[in-house]
Design a protein around this motif. Structure first.
Motif, PDB file in Angstrom:
ATOM      1  N   LEU A   1       0.840  -1.203   0.000  1.00  0.00           N
ATOM      2  CA  LEU A   1       0.000   0.000   0.000  1.00  0.00           C
ATOM      3  C   LEU A   1       0.874   1.251   0.000  1.00  0.00           C
ATOM      4  N   ASP A   2       1.935   1.231   0.823  1.00  0.00           N
ATOM      5  CA  ASP A   2       2.834   2.394   0.858  1.00  0.00           C
ATOM      6  C   ASP A   2       3.424   2.656  -0.525  1.00  0.00           C
ATOM      7  N   ASN A   3       3.822   1.561  -1.213  1.00  0.00           N
ATOM      8  CA  ASN A   3       4.400   1.729  -2.557  1.00  0.00           C
ATOM      9  C   ASN A   3       3.373   2.295  -3.525  1.00  0.00           C
ATOM     10  N   ALA A   4       2.153   1.751  -3.451  1.00  0.00           N
ATOM     11  CA  ALA A   4       1.098   2.227  -4.356  1.00  0.00           C
ATOM     12  C   ALA A   4       0.844   3.708  -4.116  1.00  0.00           C
ATOM     13  N   LEU A   5       0.774   4.094  -2.838  1.00  0.00           N
ATOM     14  CA  LEU A   5       0.486   5.496  -2.525  1.00  0.00           C
ATOM     15  C   LEU A   5       1.610   6.403  -2.980  1.00  0.00           C
ATOM     16  N   SER A   6       2.863   5.915  -2.853  1.00  0.00           N
ATOM     17  CA  SER A   6       3.937   6.821  -3.266  1.00  0.00           C
ATOM     18  C   SER A   6       3.942   6.971  -4.792  1.00  0.00           C
TER      19      SER A   6
ATOM     20  N   ARG B   1       3.220  10.624  -6.774  1.00  0.00           N
ATOM     21  CA  ARG B   1       4.083  11.229  -7.801  1.00  0.00           C
ATOM     22  C   ARG B   1       3.262  11.621  -9.014  1.00  0.00           C
ATOM     23  N   GLU B   2       2.238  10.820  -9.315  1.00  0.00           N
ATOM     24  CA  GLU B   2       1.370  11.152 -10.451  1.00  0.00           C
ATOM     25  C   GLU B   2       0.494  12.354 -10.132  1.00  0.00           C
TER      26      GLU B   2
ATOM     27  N   ILE C   1      -9.016   7.628  -6.001  1.00  0.00           N
ATOM     28  CA  ILE C   1      -7.738   7.077  -5.519  1.00  0.00           C
ATOM     29  C   ILE C   1      -7.973   5.685  -4.931  1.00  0.00           C
ATOM     30  N   HIS C   2      -9.019   5.556  -4.132  1.00  0.00           N
ATOM     31  CA  HIS C   2      -9.366   4.272  -3.520  1.00  0.00           C
ATOM     32  C   HIS C   2      -9.563   3.215  -4.614  1.00  0.00           C
ATOM     33  N   ASP C   3     -10.309   3.611  -5.642  1.00  0.00           N
ATOM     34  CA  ASP C   3     -10.619   2.706  -6.740  1.00  0.00           C
ATOM     35  C   ASP C   3      -9.358   2.322  -7.523  1.00  0.00           C
ATOM     36  N   ARG C   4      -8.473   3.305  -7.725  1.00  0.00           N
ATOM     37  CA  ARG C   4      -7.251   3.025  -8.485  1.00  0.00           C
ATOM     38  C   ARG C   4      -6.340   2.062  -7.734  1.00  0.00           C
TER      39      ARG C   4
END
Ligand code: GTP
Length: 804
Positions: free
Chosen positions: A494-499, A503-504, A532-535
């Motif tokens: 999750l941390d990786n996805a959020l980072s 950036r996007e 964001i949740h959906d992505r």
């Protein structure tokens, strides 16, 4: 027939005459593969395809209020230019630029999409931007690198709330514009009404370059006021795709009323242009003063171009993108009236001479290729397999490939020349707003030239700072919520996805909750957080749990106060000793800025080394990030550092810590006031449902400022606290049988009354309770109550809740 293959990475090949280019598709996107044909046949060579002459480039954006028809217009442009063979439709979810799954499902644009195509002898780099207010930052960062824009309007609605916002953004970046009055086929479409609303609300001078032939159901074509030609679209037997139209001189015998209208409109246009352009005024006052008909169309067009570039007025065109009318003349107008990159003046270009200077303005994450960074080149050139220097990050990076964007597909290219926009592969550090140059030496040389310039102009510009191309101001988010992975094992994913998502999307903020250790997601609105949740679920395969949406309040102080703090600590064999004294004061005037203004008393500033000053300011700024009452940012304060004594061996971290503690004391003493976000609300509602909407607003602490008429509808303009607007779209839909629309935009922060403030404090603080849960219970309890849990210690939870 449309090919609907979706899936993993694939390659296909595009042919430019005899040269084969590799086309790659972003693999993670859920896309329908579109049929891109090769560029028009008059392209002479690969070189001219990739890097046309700068005067032949138009970097433009399409901007508007939500649903005005930006994506539909863009789709027609791509079709008429020959880049797609079939017309997509927003309502069928198959347009080129709305390629994200969420965009196709919802029929709205969420992220800007760049497409490159040729129209006649021009290269058009076009960015279709979102209209929803939650994605305003997306619009702004695109405007930053564009040279011109097309503002699309719904001709039945005129200027709407979000049009004003994007218009202001374009003003800020000094972008020349064209207005396109779309939806002329719609019931209640009115050319006159839309033009009047442009005049009144945008405070600009519209230059009417076209008149519609018919309106609403009878809309069938246009008259070009400059050339007095009528343009009528003729459906062929089986295909009404708008490709077939007739352009011929309008004669009095064709339609005497329309002829007179056009004659009058042309005379008015000539007078307007002569008023704004001296060169044209000379022509009008000279040999052609008696008969305006003799003024050549090309002279009038050149004058309109000069006026548009100088932003003294805005050309207005009209049409119906959905009914395939008016888009080809719009494309002609883009090439005729909007600037080429070399017609925009940028002060920094002189410092780089022919060296590379580019701005990164958007980042996309591709699972296979890593970050894809969109760049606009201002000077010099970019080549694949080369090193570049990022001034903002002070680092050298290697770029492996260069790609031309076609929405979700790209073509690999060998170089990128000034004025062009492309995607780079391999830049791992660069983010939105970063300035990219060829090397550190080139940055230093440019800084030296900029410094010399600044000296000559007696301005204070500090070295490399002056070289940074202005980025985009990111507004503070107004909503936040907690986000939890399905299990602790997936926290890292999750941390990786959020980072990657951060950036996007620079308007997305992610931070840990200092009390609970949970991850907090902050966004610009309900839709933003929902997307964001959906992505995270679709693109990263993580099913996350969101806590309830909460309002990002602010804190400020009521009075001035002073505090003193002493820190005396021995770490190892070193003694760290600091004594700090600060005064905080409420700032007068409405700034709503969380950046405190810091002043030093004379006795402090006289002996303050630069590094120590940095440590003090760090301490002050950190203490303002989390206010003392509820941990919200503190805004609108002035701080005076009254005294500071530092023992010689003391580290700067200890100085920051002491100043921060001293600030917290002073803020508490000064008395804290909670501020809530106040929103500008604009509701467009029919007369029948007006009273229901107004009654509902009264219950939401809404302050109605104005009720305007918009054709048959009413527009309610009000200021409403954000806290009262949760789930408003569902309520409004049921109150008005789905006929009303609304936009919500942050206006300011207002003080809560003392009752509201104590109710909020009670709600948020409540009681301290200790409970023992196992992992499954925690998750389901969290979903039901949406309370704040520490991620780190699942077994023993400490949280605050008035409910228990
Ligand atoms: N009647 C009519 N409808 C149109 C026209 N152009 C677009 N529409 C419709 O308006 C709706 C919105 O169109 P879009 O092209 O998605 O508008 P947009 O401005 O890109 O929307 P966002 O990007 O979500 O802000 C769709 O249902 C279109 O079919 C037009 O010329 N006439």
């Amino acid at each position: 027939m449309r090919d609907n293959r979706c899936s993993g990475a694939y390659l296909k090949y595009m042919y430019f005459r005899n040269t084969k280019l590799r086309v790659t598709t972003a693999p993670q996107r859920n896309c329908s593969l579109r049929n891109y044909s090769s560029p028009p046949g008059d392209v002479k060579s690969l070189q001219s395809v990739i890097n046309p002459h700068i005067s032949r480039i138009r970097n433009i954006g399409i901007m508007a209020h939500i649903d005005a028809g930006k994506t539909t217009t863009t789709e027609r442009m791509l079709y008429y230019s020959g880049y797609i063979r079939t017309l997509g439709d927003v309502d069928d979810g198959d347009t080129v630029t709305d390629f994200m799954a969420q965009e196709r499902e919802r029929g709205i644009t969420i992220q800007s999409a760049a497409v490159t195509f040729d129209w006649k002898d021009y290269r058009i780099n076009l960015i279709d931007t979102p209209g929803h207010v939650d994605f305003t930052v997306e619009v702004e960062r695109c405007l930053r690198v564009l040279d011109g824009a097309v503002a699309v309007f719904d001709a039945s609605a005129g200027v709407e709330a979000q049009t004003l916002t994007v218009w202001r953004q374009a003003d800020k970046h000094q972008i020349p514009r064209i207005c396109f009055l779309n939806k002329m086929d719609k019931n209640r479409a009115s050319f006159t009404y839309a033009v009047e609303s442009i005049k009144q609300k945008l405070k600009t001078k519209p230059l009417l370059l076209q008149l519609p032939i018919g309106e609403a159901k009878t809309f069938r074509g246009l008259v070009d006021v400059v050339t007095k030609e009528q343009i009528i679209w003729k459906p062929t037997s089986d295909l009404d795709d708008g490709k077939n139209f007739e352009r011929k001189l309008l004669l009095e015998t064709d339609d005497p009323n329309l002829f007179q209208e056009v004659q009058d409109a042309r005379n008015t246009l000539i007078e307007q242009v002569a008023d704004l352009d001296d060169e044209f005024a000379e022509l009008v006052l000279g040999e052609n003063s008696e008969n305006f008909d003799l003024i050549p169309a090309d002279k009038l067009q050149s004058a309109i171009r000069r006026i548009t570039l100088a932003q003294k007025a805005v050309p207005v065109l009209c049409g119906s993108a959905l009914k395939n009318k008016g888009v080809q003349p719009l494309l002609d107008a883009i090439t005729l009236y909007l600037p080429a990159p070399n017609e925009r003046s940028y002060e920094f270009l002189q410092w780089y001479k022919d060296d590379l200077c580019a701005l990164a303005f958007k980042v996309l994450h591709d699972k296979c290729r890593g970050p894809l960074v969109f760049v606009r080149v201002y000077s010099g050139s970019l080549k694949p397999q080369s090193a570049v220097y990022n001034i903002n990050k002070s680092c050298t990076e290697r770029m492996s490939r260069l790609l031309l964007p076609f929405a979700d597909q790209q073509i690999e290219i060998p170089s990128l020349m000034p004025g062009n926009i492309a995607l780079t592969v391999g830049l791992k550090q660069s983010a939105t707003g970063d300035t990219i140059v060829s090397s550190k030496a080139s940055a230093i040389a440019a800084a030296r030239r900029a410094g010399r310039d600044a000296g000559e102009k007696k301005r204070s510009v500090s070295g490399v700072d002056s070289l940074l191309l202005a980025g985009v101001e990111i507004p503070e988010p107004v909503f936040f919520c907690t986000i939890e992975p399905p299990s602790m094992a997936r926290q890292q994913d999750l941390d990786n996805a959020l980072s990657c998502l951060q950036r996007e999307d620079p308007s997305l903020k992610v931070k840990p909750d200092p009390d609970t250790g949970q991850t907090i997601l902050c966004g610009m609105g309900e839709l933003h957080i929902e997307i964001i949740h959906d992505r995270i679920k679709r693109e990263y395969g993580i099913e996350t749990y969101l806590g309830p949406l909460q309002i990002a309040y602010r804190e400020t102080i009521l009075n001035a106060a002073q505090a003193k703090d002493i820190l005396d600590k021995t770490v190892g064999d070193k003694r760290h000793c600091v004594t700090a004294e600060v005064e905080v004061r409420p700032r007068s005037g409405k700034g709503a800025t969380t950046k405190p203004i810091i002043i030093y008393a004379d006795n402090v500033s006289e002996v303050l080394p630069k590094e120590l000053q940095g440590a003090i300011e760090n301490g002050i700024t950190n203490s303002c990030i989390q206010g003392p009452l509820l941990g919200f940012p503190v805004q609108d304060i002035d701080v005076t550092v009254q005294s500071l004594t530092v023992h010689p061996d003391t580290s700067h971290t200890m100085v920051s810590a002491c100043v921060s503690r001293c600030m917290q004391k002073a803020l508490k003493k000064a008395g804290i006031q909670i501020l809530e976000p106040l929103m500008n609300l604009e509701i467009t509602v029919s007369e029948d449902h007006l009273s229901a909407a107004l009654a509902d607003l009264a219950q939401r602490r809404g302050n109605i400022q104005e009720i305007q008429s918009r054709q048959d509808n009413r527009v309610v303009v009000a200021a409403v606290p954000l806290a009262e607007m949760m789930g408003y779209s569902t309520v409004l839909r049921s109150l008005t049988s789905g006929s009303a629309t609304f936009t919500l935009e942050l206006a300011s922060y207002q003080a809560l009354s003392s009752q509201e403030q104590s109710a909020l404090l009670q709600r948020r603080m409540g009681l301290i309770i200790k409970i023992n849960f196992n992992r499954r219970h925690v998750t389901s309890f969290m979903i039901h109550c949406g309370l704040r849990f520490p991620t780190a210690s699942r077994a023993r939870i400490i949280f605050w809740s008035p409910m228990l």
